[in-house]
Design a protein around this motif. Structure first.
Motif, PDB file in Angstrom:
ATOM      1  N   ASP A  65      53.484  41.564  46.876  1.00  0.00           N
ATOM      2  CA  ASP A  65      52.098  41.225  47.195  1.00  0.00           C
ATOM      3  C   ASP A  65      51.609  41.972  48.424  1.00  0.00           C
ATOM      4  N   ARG A 184      45.803  44.628  45.468  1.00  0.00           N
ATOM      5  CA  ARG A 184      44.465  44.162  45.091  1.00  0.00           C
ATOM      6  C   ARG A 184      44.502  42.901  44.235  1.00  0.00           C
ATOM      7  N   LEU A 187      45.556  39.795  46.179  1.00  0.00           N
ATOM      8  CA  LEU A 187      44.515  39.240  47.047  1.00  0.00           C
ATOM      9  C   LEU A 187      43.615  38.280  46.269  1.00  0.00           C
ATOM     10  N   LYS A 188      43.413  38.545  44.993  1.00  0.00           N
ATOM     11  CA  LYS A 188      42.615  37.637  44.157  1.00  0.00           C
ATOM     12  C   LYS A 188      43.393  36.374  43.826  1.00  0.00           C
ATOM     13  N   GLN A 189      44.675  36.546  43.501  1.00  0.00           N
ATOM     14  CA  GLN A 189      45.476  35.426  43.016  1.00  0.00           C
ATOM     15  C   GLN A 189      46.028  34.547  44.137  1.00  0.00           C
ATOM     16  N   LYS A 190      46.255  35.132  45.317  1.00  0.00           N
ATOM     17  CA  LYS A 190      46.904  34.397  46.405  1.00  0.00           C
ATOM     18  C   LYS A 190      46.096  34.494  47.700  1.00  0.00           C
ATOM     19  N   LYS A 191      44.798  34.514  47.562  1.00  0.00           N
ATOM     20  CA  LYS A 191      43.912  34.758  48.705  1.00  0.00           C
ATOM     21  C   LYS A 191      44.146  33.801  49.875  1.00  0.00           C
ATOM     22  N   ILE A 194      47.441  34.602  51.711  1.00  0.00           N
ATOM     23  CA  ILE A 194      47.399  35.916  52.365  1.00  0.00           C
ATOM     24  C   ILE A 194      46.552  35.869  53.623  1.00  0.00           C
ATOM     25  N   TYR A 195      45.395  35.220  53.535  1.00  0.00           N
ATOM     26  CA  TYR A 195      44.528  35.154  54.713  1.00  0.00           C
ATOM     27  C   TYR A 195      45.109  34.264  55.804  1.00  0.00           C
TER      28      TYR A 195
END
Length: 209
Positions: A65, A184, A187-191, A194-195
């Motif tokens: 990821d 990329r 970032l959509k699936q585990k936003k 990650i943030y």
């Protein structure tokens, strides 16, 4: 939700582990001296240790990821992922160097030795200069000393190796440091996860010098 992170082996890992630990991530298993390459003890963060040049390959293939690697690799290889955070570790710089008698203003086509042919080519193109690039994997300092090249493009932290070999820096191309790059799709699936990691690292990364 587990985040899988590819860490560039060696100096990058050594410098980043204290940062990850300060951000509240248990990295004890990675700190032990062993030949292990995969670490899955932490349910929230799995780590794999890979060569710096391979970090983007794992990232681009979706195997991990997140990738943590020097911006020199990002600059040289180019990538389609999200460069999310400068971790401000591993700071050094790309430089143009040669023997003291080198004249960068000479109009004759120059021979430039480097481990980073794409980055070097872009630099000289931006300068409006046509050069011949010689790709070298070993000690690039030898190239101008032996007359094989007019100058080198390389990374330096302190300039000690250059001085010891009687080489002079003629230009600084760009700074280098360790970056966190995100796949990329991840970032959509585990936003949220990650943030959360990015925010934690922002709070503990070194301040600007």
């Amino acid at each position: 939700m587990t985040l899988t992170i590819a860490l560039a082996k060696g100096r990058t890992t050594t410098q980043v582990l204290p940062l990850l630990t300060a951000a509240g991530i248990d990295c004890q298993a990675l700190s032990t001296k062993s030949r292990r390459l995969i670490f899955t003890e932490n349910p929230d963060y799995h780590f794999i240790l890979v060569k710096a040049a391979d970090v983007l390959t794992y990232l681009n293939r979706g195997t991990v990821d997140i990738g943590i690697v020097g911006s020199d690799v990002l600059e040289e290889q180019g990538h389609q992922q999200f460069d999310m955070l400068d971790l401000k570790t591993g700071r050094c710089r790309f430089i143009l160097a040669s023997t003291p008698d080198f004249d960068p203003q000479k109009t004759k086509r120059k021979l430039i030795a480097t481990k980073y042919p794409h980055l070097a080519q872009r630099y000289f193109q931006n300068q409006g200069e046509d050069v011949e690039i010689i790709k070298i994997e070993g000690s690039v300092e030898l190239a101008p000393l032996t007359g094989m090249a007019d100058a080198i493009v390389d990374i330096t932290e302190t300039g000690t190796t250059l001085r010891e070999n009687n080489l002079k820096i003629f230009a600084t191309l760009t700074p280098v440091s360790t970056h966190l790059v995100v796949n990329r799709l991840a970032l959509k699936q585990k936003k949220p996860a990650i943030y959360q990691l990015i925010q934690s690292l922002q709070q503990v990364r070194p301040q600007e010098a």
